[in-house]
Design a protein around this motif. Structure first.
Motif, PDB file in Angstrom:
ATOM      1  N   MET A   1       0.844  -1.188   0.000  1.00  0.00           N
ATOM      2  CA  MET A   1       0.000   0.000   0.000  1.00  0.00           C
ATOM      3  C   MET A   1       0.883   1.243   0.000  1.00  0.00           C
ATOM      4  O   MET A   1       1.829   1.362   0.763  1.00  0.00           O
ATOM      5  N   GLU A   2       0.549   2.128  -0.861  1.00  0.00           N
ATOM      6  CA  GLU A   2       1.333   3.340  -1.072  1.00  0.00           C
ATOM      7  C   GLU A   2       0.836   4.445  -0.132  1.00  0.00           C
ATOM      8  O   GLU A   2      -0.353   4.704  -0.053  1.00  0.00           O
ATOM      9  N   ASN A   3       1.765   5.051   0.592  1.00  0.00           N
ATOM     10  CA  ASN A   3       1.391   6.197   1.422  1.00  0.00           C
ATOM     11  C   ASN A   3       2.509   7.233   1.396  1.00  0.00           C
ATOM     12  O   ASN A   3       3.637   6.943   1.014  1.00  0.00           O
ATOM     13  N   SER A   4       2.166   8.434   1.791  1.00  0.00           N
ATOM     14  CA  SER A   4       3.101   9.566   1.704  1.00  0.00           C
ATOM     15  C   SER A   4       4.386   9.316   2.479  1.00  0.00           C
ATOM     16  O   SER A   4       5.477   9.594   1.989  1.00  0.00           O
ATOM     17  N   LYS A   5       4.252   8.797   3.688  1.00  0.00           N
ATOM     18  CA  LYS A   5       5.415   8.597   4.543  1.00  0.00           C
ATOM     19  C   LYS A   5       6.413   7.630   3.897  1.00  0.00           C
ATOM     20  O   LYS A   5       7.621   7.871   3.918  1.00  0.00           O
ATOM     21  N   ILE A   8       8.074   9.398   0.762  1.00  0.00           N
ATOM     22  CA  ILE A   8       9.022  10.430   1.204  1.00  0.00           C
ATOM     23  C   ILE A   8      10.266   9.773   1.794  1.00  0.00           C
ATOM     24  O   ILE A   8      11.398  10.197   1.535  1.00  0.00           O
ATOM     25  N   GLY A   9      10.072   8.712   2.560  1.00  0.00           N
ATOM     26  CA  GLY A   9      11.201   7.968   3.120  1.00  0.00           C
ATOM     27  C   GLY A   9      12.088   7.379   2.033  1.00  0.00           C
ATOM     28  O   GLY A   9      13.314   7.364   2.158  1.00  0.00           O
ATOM     29  N   PHE A  10      11.459   6.898   0.968  1.00  0.00           N
ATOM     30  CA  PHE A  10      12.213   6.353  -0.161  1.00  0.00           C
ATOM     31  C   PHE A  10      13.098   7.428  -0.789  1.00  0.00           C
ATOM     32  O   PHE A  10      14.276   7.194  -1.078  1.00  0.00           O
ATOM     33  N   ASP A  50       0.990  15.237  -1.461  1.00  0.00           N
ATOM     34  CA  ASP A  50       1.818  15.302  -0.246  1.00  0.00           C
ATOM     35  C   ASP A  50       3.301  15.274  -0.601  1.00  0.00           C
ATOM     36  O   ASP A  50       4.106  16.005  -0.021  1.00  0.00           O
ATOM     37  N   PHE A  51       3.662  14.424  -1.552  1.00  0.00           N
ATOM     38  CA  PHE A  51       5.055  14.303  -1.979  1.00  0.00           C
ATOM     39  C   PHE A  51       5.549  15.607  -2.595  1.00  0.00           C
ATOM     40  O   PHE A  51       6.629  16.098  -2.263  1.00  0.00           O
TER      41      PHE A  51
END
Length: 65
Positions: A1-5, A8-10, A50-51
């Motif tokens: 599942m794709e999420n902003s956190k 961004i961490g990637f 968000d990204f």
């Protein structure tokens, strides 16, 4: 599942990896290219928004879809 956190961490991990392997901080140009590539892989608009906001705030890079 794709999420902003996660996305961004990637980005941050990738840029940190460049610094570790080269001994130098990634240039703004290379950070922008990496961020653009990551943005292309995001399928959810809310995550992409968000990204884009994070990259603008922390790296002063303007991205768009």
């Amino acid at each position: 599942m794709e999420n902003s956190k996660t996305i961004i961490g990637f980005l941050n991990t990738t840029l940190k990896g460049i610094r570790i392997t080269t001994g130098e901080t990634a240039t703004k140009e290379s950070a922008e290219l990496i961020a653009k590539g990551i943005l292309l892989s995001i399928s959810k608009k809310s995550v992409a928004d968000d990204f884009i906001a994070y990259v603008k705030e922390h790296y002063e890079i303007e991205l768009s879809y």
